[in-house]
Design a protein around this motif. Sequence first.
Motif, mmCIF file in Angstrom:
data_model
loop_
_atom_site.group_PDB
_atom_site.id
_atom_site.type_symbol
_atom_site.label_atom_id
_atom_site.label_comp_id
_atom_site.label_asym_id
_atom_site.label_seq_id
_atom_site.Cartn_x
_atom_site.Cartn_y
_atom_site.Cartn_z
ATOM 1 N N LEU A 242 0.848 -1.197 0.000
ATOM 2 C CA LEU A 242 0.000 0.000 0.000
ATOM 3 C C LEU A 242 0.881 1.244 0.000
ATOM 4 O O LEU A 242 1.861 1.316 0.747
ATOM 5 N N CYS A 243 0.525 2.194 -0.856
ATOM 6 C CA CYS A 243 1.195 3.493 -0.883
ATOM 7 C C CYS A 243 0.129 4.575 -0.985
ATOM 8 O O CYS A 243 -0.617 4.620 -1.977
ATOM 9 N N VAL A 244 0.016 5.406 0.039
ATOM 10 C CA VAL A 244 -0.968 6.499 0.065
ATOM 11 C C VAL A 244 -0.236 7.802 0.326
ATOM 12 O O VAL A 244 0.513 7.913 1.301
ATOM 13 N N PHE A 280 -12.038 -3.196 -3.701
ATOM 14 C CA PHE A 280 -11.302 -2.227 -2.889
ATOM 15 C C PHE A 280 -10.374 -1.332 -3.706
ATOM 16 O O PHE A 280 -9.659 -0.504 -3.146
ATOM 17 N N THR A 281 -10.336 -1.491 -5.038
ATOM 18 C CA THR A 281 -9.534 -0.616 -5.902
ATOM 19 C C THR A 281 -10.364 -0.175 -7.110
ATOM 20 O O THR A 281 -11.248 -0.907 -7.578
ATOM 21 N N GLU A 282 -10.054 1.012 -7.630
ATOM 22 C CA GLU A 282 -10.738 1.529 -8.825
ATOM 23 C C GLU A 282 -9.878 2.648 -9.432
ATOM 24 O O GLU A 282 -9.689 3.693 -8.793
ATOM 25 N N MET A 315 -5.798 1.378 -7.974
ATOM 26 C CA MET A 315 -5.835 2.577 -7.140
ATOM 27 C C MET A 315 -6.836 2.358 -5.999
ATOM 28 O O MET A 315 -7.940 1.846 -6.221
ATOM 29 N N VAL A 316 -6.443 2.710 -4.789
ATOM 30 C CA VAL A 316 -7.282 2.463 -3.616
ATOM 31 C C VAL A 316 -8.623 3.181 -3.770
ATOM 32 O O VAL A 316 -8.684 4.374 -4.080
ATOM 33 N N HIS A 317 -9.693 2.436 -3.557
ATOM 34 C CA HIS A 317 -11.046 2.984 -3.693
ATOM 35 C C HIS A 317 -11.261 4.073 -2.634
ATOM 36 O O HIS A 317 -10.871 3.913 -1.463
ATOM 37 N N PRO A 318 -11.925 5.175 -3.019
ATOM 38 C CA PRO A 318 -12.190 6.249 -2.034
ATOM 39 C C PRO A 318 -12.927 5.768 -0.795
ATOM 40 O O PRO A 318 -12.696 6.277 0.309
ATOM 41 N N GLU A 329 -10.124 13.296 -0.889
ATOM 42 C CA GLU A 329 -9.967 14.521 -1.651
ATOM 43 C C GLU A 329 -8.534 15.045 -1.577
ATOM 44 O O GLU A 329 -8.088 15.759 -2.479
ATOM 45 N N GLU A 330 -7.835 14.672 -0.523
ATOM 46 C CA GLU A 330 -6.451 15.132 -0.345
ATOM 47 C C GLU A 330 -5.427 14.065 -0.717
ATOM 48 O O GLU A 330 -4.380 14.374 -1.282
ATOM 49 N N PHE A 331 -5.751 12.804 -0.428
ATOM 50 C CA PHE A 331 -4.797 11.724 -0.650
ATOM 51 C C PHE A 331 -5.345 10.712 -1.661
ATOM 52 O O PHE A 331 -6.553 10.522 -1.785
ATOM 53 N N SER A 332 -4.441 10.097 -2.360
ATOM 54 C CA SER A 332 -4.761 8.958 -3.232
ATOM 55 C C SER A 332 -3.686 7.915 -3.009
ATOM 56 O O SER A 332 -2.652 8.174 -2.403
ATOM 57 N N GLY A 333 -3.927 6.718 -3.499
ATOM 58 C CA GLY A 333 -2.941 5.665 -3.278
ATOM 59 C C GLY A 333 -3.178 4.464 -4.157
ATOM 60 O O GLY A 333 -4.211 4.349 -4.821
#
Length: 368
Positions: A242-244, A280-282, A315-318, A329-333
């Motif tokens: 995991l990388c966020v 869990f990813t999109e 990409m980690v689902h919101p 809104e601030e981070f993605s991973g």
Amino acid sequence: MTAGQTPDNPKLQVEAARKAFEQEFERFANLAQNSAVLGALDLSSAEAEHRALAEVRTRHLGKKSALAAAKKMIGRVDPNERGSFGQFVQQNEADITGKIEAAEQALKAHLESARTAREAIDVTLPGRRPRRGHLHPITVVRERIEDIFVSLGYAIEDGREIETDFYNFDALNIPENHPARASQDTFYTTDGYALRSQTSTVQIHAMQRRGAPVRMIAPGRVFRRDTPDPTHNPMFFQVEGLCVDRGISMAHLKGTVAEFLRRMFGEQTVTRFRPSYFPFTEPSAEFDFSCFKCDGAGCRICKNSGWIELGGSGMVHPNVLRGAGVDPEEFSGFAFGLGIDRMVGLMYGLDDIRLLFENDVRFLEQFD
């Protein structure tokens, strides 16, 4: 006086006792005088002789011996002869005692020497070294994966194998009655607990505890209600990453996975991504790499396709970020996962991954 009778003369009684001792002691006389006779005795024989000598001492010097009876007669002897008779008794007692003690000392010295020789250890002989073990092939591959990601700046996280329904499913965007639960059905206990079906649970705990940014991998054992066969097992090992952070994109995912596979299988390794679906990813993707055995030409390991399917990513689902307390809104991973058992089977050419868990020494000693 008939045979067997004791003479009335006290001195004759002492001399008879002395003669009886000499006859019985004859077998021990050479022990103190002739070292060759003593050296011929082994340990058990010497111990038997020592016990027999102790019995001789008791018979001839004990309270019920003839000499003890002669001592009691000293007071009844004529006063004119009492002194000389007393000295005569004491002299014979001293002679008998001296001979017995000399034989005892010789036997004791021989016994000590024989016991020391029996218990002696030749320190110059090579010792019996314990059989040296080695790491299990799953551990070898797991540590190699960990070394690669640590060098890339990732932390190693560990977590519990028994999880709540929330961490195992809900927090991973797999709500109750979601179709994805069927493919990851696991072993349930009471009160909403279950054996984890993926190490993604560790990622949720890490984000809740550390917040964002976070960069980690979670290797460990997971459980699914699968029927055992050469490529499936109800219990297997998995590693998820995991990388966020701010500004993380699919390009970072592809670059990380490609770098990991190059370090794992060589610089010539080529990676490809295929669209897929994970709750869990999109967006989600399966990732493959070019066969390390045939370099993409086609062989038994890659089923003549030139590619080996390794794991899933995306990409980690919101919803997952929100469930872990991270603002999407601030981070993605990005996240990815792969089976360590499958990788071990590919690297070592195993036809059946169940061999890895049968603890058959004949199989495991091949990996020494």
